[in-house]
Scaffold this motif. Structure first.
Motif, mmCIF file in Angstrom:
data_model
loop_
_atom_site.group_PDB
_atom_site.id
_atom_site.type_symbol
_atom_site.label_atom_id
_atom_site.label_comp_id
_atom_site.label_asym_id
_atom_site.label_seq_id
_atom_site.Cartn_x
_atom_site.Cartn_y
_atom_site.Cartn_z
ATOM 1 N N THR A 307 -53.802 52.893 50.693
ATOM 2 C CA THR A 307 -54.344 52.509 51.959
ATOM 3 C C THR A 307 -53.803 50.610 52.085
ATOM 4 O OG1 THR A 307 -56.221 51.719 51.050
ATOM 5 C CG2 THR A 307 -56.215 53.915 51.824
ATOM 6 N N GLY A 308 -53.427 50.472 51.138
ATOM 7 C CA GLY A 308 -53.424 48.517 51.731
ATOM 8 C C GLY A 308 -54.411 47.824 51.145
ATOM 9 N N GLN A 309 -55.962 48.910 51.381
ATOM 10 C CA GLN A 309 -57.045 47.774 51.514
ATOM 11 C C GLN A 309 -58.045 47.596 50.265
ATOM 12 O OE1 GLN A 309 -57.376 46.516 54.103
ATOM 13 N NE2 GLN A 309 -56.159 47.668 55.360
ATOM 14 N N ASP A 310 -58.202 46.506 49.965
ATOM 15 C CA ASP A 310 -58.821 46.242 48.579
ATOM 16 C C ASP A 310 -59.978 47.398 49.048
ATOM 17 O OD1 ASP A 310 -61.438 44.509 46.996
ATOM 18 O OD2 ASP A 310 -59.399 45.051 46.375
ATOM 19 N N ARG A 311 -60.524 48.324 47.876
ATOM 20 C CA ARG A 311 -61.756 48.456 48.168
ATOM 21 C C ARG A 311 -63.541 47.650 48.151
ATOM 22 N NH1 ARG A 311 -66.299 49.036 45.902
ATOM 23 N NH2 ARG A 311 -65.702 48.129 43.445
ATOM 24 N N ALA A 312 -62.862 46.383 47.060
ATOM 25 C CA ALA A 312 -64.542 45.795 46.957
ATOM 26 C C ALA A 312 -63.883 44.233 48.204
ATOM 27 C CB ALA A 312 -64.769 45.107 45.981
ATOM 28 N N LYS A 313 -63.621 44.272 48.683
ATOM 29 C CA LYS A 313 -63.404 43.304 49.976
ATOM 30 C C LYS A 313 -63.505 43.730 51.498
ATOM 31 C CE LYS A 313 -59.539 40.348 47.890
ATOM 32 N NZ LYS A 313 -58.731 39.831 47.981
ATOM 33 N N THR A 314 -63.487 45.246 51.540
ATOM 34 C CA THR A 314 -63.482 45.493 52.923
ATOM 35 C C THR A 314 -65.225 46.877 52.806
ATOM 36 O OG1 THR A 314 -62.431 48.114 52.110
ATOM 37 C CG2 THR A 314 -61.664 46.489 53.263
ATOM 38 N N ASN A 315 -65.916 46.198 51.418
ATOM 39 C CA ASN A 315 -66.972 46.740 51.413
ATOM 40 C C ASN A 315 -67.075 48.417 51.798
ATOM 41 O OD1 ASN A 315 -68.900 44.432 51.094
ATOM 42 N ND2 ASN A 315 -68.786 44.619 53.314
ATOM 43 N N THR A 316 -66.021 49.266 51.019
ATOM 44 C CA THR A 316 -65.673 50.196 50.866
ATOM 45 C C THR A 316 -66.357 51.088 49.716
ATOM 46 O OG1 THR A 316 -63.546 50.328 51.661
ATOM 47 C CG2 THR A 316 -64.117 52.285 50.161
ATOM 48 N N TRP A 317 -67.458 52.265 49.688
ATOM 49 C CA TRP A 317 -67.842 53.478 48.882
ATOM 50 C C TRP A 317 -66.972 53.787 48.670
ATOM 51 C CZ3 TRP A 317 -73.804 52.931 50.122
ATOM 52 C CH2 TRP A 317 -74.083 52.006 50.520
ATOM 53 N N LYS A 424 -57.644 50.742 61.268
ATOM 54 C CA LYS A 424 -57.317 50.442 61.990
ATOM 55 C C LYS A 424 -58.396 48.420 62.340
ATOM 56 C CE LYS A 424 -56.425 53.435 65.399
ATOM 57 N NZ LYS A 424 -56.041 54.182 66.415
ATOM 58 N N LYS A 425 -59.151 48.580 61.598
ATOM 59 C CA LYS A 425 -60.237 47.877 61.902
ATOM 60 C C LYS A 425 -59.858 47.020 60.632
ATOM 61 C CE LYS A 425 -65.350 47.011 61.111
ATOM 62 N NZ LYS A 425 -66.562 47.081 61.164
ATOM 63 N N TYR A 426 -59.362 47.355 60.153
ATOM 64 C CA TYR A 426 -58.889 45.885 58.075
ATOM 65 C C TYR A 426 -57.418 46.077 58.330
ATOM 66 C CZ TYR A 426 -63.633 46.533 57.207
ATOM 67 O OH TYR A 426 -65.470 45.951 57.100
ATOM 68 N N ALA A 427 -56.154 46.805 59.153
ATOM 69 C CA ALA A 427 -55.013 45.842 59.622
ATOM 70 C C ALA A 427 -54.409 44.945 59.257
ATOM 71 C CB ALA A 427 -54.975 47.451 61.045
ATOM 72 N N LYS A 428 -55.376 43.834 60.052
ATOM 73 C CA LYS A 428 -55.272 42.537 59.782
ATOM 74 C C LYS A 428 -54.906 41.987 58.460
ATOM 75 C CE LYS A 428 -56.345 41.597 64.570
ATOM 76 N NZ LYS A 428 -56.745 40.426 65.134
ATOM 77 N N THR A 429 -55.804 42.589 57.365
ATOM 78 C CA THR A 429 -56.360 42.539 56.062
ATOM 79 C C THR A 429 -54.534 42.419 55.144
ATOM 80 O OG1 THR A 429 -57.647 44.097 55.532
ATOM 81 C CG2 THR A 429 -58.575 42.106 56.914
#
Length: 430
Positions: A307-317, A424-429
């Protein structure tokens, strides 16, 4: 005087006989010549149809009859026929009787007669052949109008092939400390979704060599829908409380061979570790495995890779379904998933009221409502739609099949950009 007139009459008669003889001989020679000429001409000229061939045969018959009539006339007149119109009449009679258009022959040289005969026969033949041929129609060239090429969309970038994740060795036996080892050619992953209700897939699920279930999803009372065979049960640390209170999960035909628990090594989850140790001590015929903390870190790295998203920084479980899928990828050659919905199922079925869990007694939470509430939340939440979008990629990449509902695993679907509410919400990160 009288003597000279007799002599002149004799000379006149002798001249007529000589002329008649010459004409007869000439006519015979002409007939023979024309017969041979037409014979050879027939061999050289290949008629294009049967009517032309018959016409050539008629010309030969005319010449043969002409010769016979000349001989008959000679015998009839005693060798003194009227030479003025005789030859012409004979030929004209023959031509008329055969219904053939033929030019009259005059008393000319042999050369002229042959030319006339040749010209007549060739003209007749060629006229009939020409009538049978169809005049070629000239095709008017059509101008080709250049077609406007519709702009083609660029194909999506292919998914980068990756090796299967290796996670089994990160689960350690709570009795011996040895790593979990298992291998199956075919596995069935049974989700906890209400999509399984009323489908009577139990016997089909039990036919697989290995069956993986999650958390506290029961089999007793639901055998027709979900079967009863349980090879491995994958559970999160929170579900250890439910495992402690549900002894039916460890009895009868639904008893698991192995239980894999993740999330036990955090300090704040010490209570869950105590529950796991109690389960391990209580059910000695079931082997319990605890995942190392590095296993959770590795799972988060896989999520970020996709995804390109960090699990911890995006509060993902990450869900238990995520960990179960990773276990199956390392354990099974061929994977069949039952009851798991694809990422866009709720968008295509906005009125769906299917239960989130098939074993819950209440109608709520509904599956799609729960997915939507979790996907876009800023608080700590599961990103279930995003996980399913990643599973679509894995399905094509790792020989997976999804049942009830079936999934679209075409390249257009699996190799596209993930556009879930979370992405879409965290695309900027990114």
């Amino acid at each position: 005087m009288e003597k000279s007139s007799v002599q002149s009459n004799a000379e006149y008669c002798g001249g007529r006989r000589t002329l008649l003889f010459i004409l007869i001989v000439y006519t015979l020679l002409l007939g023979m010549f024309m017969s041979k000429y037409l014979y050879h001409q027939e061999g050289r000229m290949k008629p294009h149809n049967m009517s032309t061939y018959v016409h050539m045969q008629n010309i030969r018959n005319i010449m043969r009859l002409q010769t016979e009539k000349f001989q008959n006339k000679k015998a009839e007149y005693g060798g003194k026929p009227d030479m003025k119109n005789n030859s012409t009449n004979i030929i004209n009679d023959n031509v008329t009787n055969n219904n053939t258009s033929f030019p009259k022959l005059s008393k000319t040289t042999k050369r002229l007669e042959v030319d006339l005969m040749q010209k007549s026969s060739i003209e007749n033949i060629s006229s009939k052949v020409i009538q049978t041929k169809k005049s070629p129609t000239r095709k008017t060239p059509t101008k080709k109008t250049p077609t406007k090429m519709s702009p083609t969309k660029k194909p999506p970038p292919p998914v980068t092939p990756a090796p299967r994740p290796h996670v089994l060795f990160r689960y350690k036996s709570m009795r011996t400390g040895k790593s979990f080892e298992s291998h199956c050619k075919k596995c069935a992953i049974v989700s906890s979704s209400g999509q399984l209700l009323g489908k009577n897939l139990g016997s089909e699920i039990d036919s697989y060599p290995c069956v993986l279930r999650m958390n506290t999803a029961p089999v007793r009372g639901f055998e027709k829908e979900v079967g009863h065979k349980t090879t491995v049960r994958v559970s999160c640390f929170i579900s250890t409380k439910g495992l402690m209170s549900t002894s039916s999960l460890f009895a009868g035909t639904g008893k698991p061979e192995k239980v894999l628990i993740w999330g036990l090594h955090h300090r704040k989850n010490a209570w869950a570790m105590r529950n796991a140790k109690a389960l391990n001590a209580k059910y000695k015929d079931v082997e319990f495995f605890a995942q190392e903390e590095s296993g959770e870190t590795y799972a988060g790295e896989i999520f970020k890779q996709e995804t390109g998203q960090d699990r911890a920084k995006t509060n993902t479980w990450l869900s238990t379904g995520w960990f179960t899928m990773m276990v199956a990828l390392d354990m099974c050659d061929e994977i069949h998933v039952y009851g798991m919905i694809p990422e866009d199922f709720c968008a295509k079925n906005p009125g769906s009221r299917v239960k989130y869990h098939y074993y819950q007694w209440k109608a709520n939470p509904a599956e799609c409502n729960y997915y939507k509430s979790q996907e876009g939340s800023s608080k700590g939440s599961h990103r279930l739609m995003t996980e399913k979008a990643i599973f679509e990629r894995w399905g094509r990449r790792y020989n997976m099949t999804f049942h009830n509902p079936s999934w679209d695993l075409t390249p257009q679907k699996t190799e596209r950009k993930i556009e879930t509410p979370f992405m879409k919400k965290y695309a900027k990160t990114r």
